[in-house]
Motif scaffolding. Structure first.
Motif, short mmCIF file in Angstrom:
data_model
loop_
_atom_site.label_atom_id
_atom_site.label_comp_id
_atom_site.label_asym_id
_atom_site.label_seq_id
_atom_site.Cartn_x
_atom_site.Cartn_y
_atom_site.Cartn_z
N THR A 10 -19.00 29.37 -11.54
CA THR A 10 -18.65 30.02 -10.29
C THR A 10 -17.23 29.62 -9.90
O THR A 10 -16.88 28.44 -9.95
CB THR A 10 -19.62 29.60 -9.17
OG1 THR A 10 -20.95 29.90 -9.58
CG2 THR A 10 -19.32 30.32 -7.87
N ASP A 12 -14.05 30.02 -6.98
CA ASP A 12 -13.67 30.32 -5.61
C ASP A 12 -12.15 30.31 -5.56
O ASP A 12 -11.53 29.26 -5.73
CB ASP A 12 -14.25 29.30 -4.64
CG ASP A 12 -13.97 29.63 -3.19
OD1 ASP A 12 -13.57 30.78 -2.90
OD2 ASP A 12 -14.15 28.75 -2.34
N GLY A 21 -24.79 26.76 -10.82
CA GLY A 21 -25.17 26.50 -9.44
C GLY A 21 -24.97 25.08 -8.95
O GLY A 21 -25.13 24.79 -7.78
N THR A 23 -22.60 22.21 -7.89
CA THR A 23 -21.23 22.02 -7.45
C THR A 23 -20.58 20.87 -8.23
O THR A 23 -21.14 19.77 -8.31
CB THR A 23 -21.18 21.70 -5.94
OG1 THR A 23 -21.79 22.79 -5.24
CG2 THR A 23 -19.76 21.52 -5.46
N SER A 60 -12.43 35.19 -7.18
CA SER A 60 -13.71 34.55 -6.94
C SER A 60 -14.81 35.36 -7.61
O SER A 60 -14.72 36.57 -7.71
CB SER A 60 -13.97 34.46 -5.44
OG SER A 60 -12.96 33.70 -4.80
N GLU A 62 -18.49 35.00 -10.51
CA GLU A 62 -19.22 34.26 -11.53
C GLU A 62 -18.88 34.78 -12.91
O GLU A 62 -18.70 35.98 -13.09
CB GLU A 62 -20.72 34.39 -11.32
CG GLU A 62 -21.24 33.74 -10.08
CD GLU A 62 -22.75 33.84 -9.98
OE1 GLU A 62 -23.35 34.76 -10.58
OE2 GLU A 62 -23.33 32.99 -9.30
N SER A 79 -17.32 40.06 -10.49
CA SER A 79 -16.38 39.78 -9.42
C SER A 79 -15.73 41.08 -8.98
O SER A 79 -15.65 42.03 -9.75
CB SER A 79 -15.30 38.82 -9.92
OG SER A 79 -14.23 38.74 -9.03
#
Length: 88
Positions: A10, A12, A21, A23, A60, A62, A79
């Motif tokens: 992921t 950002d 998933g 972090t 941003s 996946e 995205s």
């Protein structure tokens, strides 16, 4: 490495923030990808993140990556800014 390894990274604003998933910081993401691929002191994780970031044009979203035999062999990006979106 005999078996392919799949992971969803992921991003950002162009920065990898999670793997599957969870972090993670960028160095942690590199280490996690290397660990999953069964390589030590390799640039594979770093290369995988750069390839994935390119697929979403630094934005941003996946990116589903597949690593096999020490290289990135598959990529699917989801995205608004992605170059590739084979999932739709």
């Amino acid at each position: 490495m005999n078996d392919a390894v799949h992971a969803v990274v992921t991003f950002d604003d162009g920065v990898p923030v999670a793997v599957d998933g969870e972090t993670l910081t960028v160095p942690e993401a590199v280490r996690e990808l290397n660990f999953r691929a069964g390589v030590v002191r390799s640039s594979l994780g770093s290369v995988a993140l750069r390839v994935a970031r390119t697929a979403i044009r630094g934005g941003s979203g996946e990116v589903d990556i597949t690593l096999s035999e020490g290289r990135v062999v598959g990529i699917v990006a989801r995205s608004e800014e992605s170059l590739y979106d084979f999932a739709s």
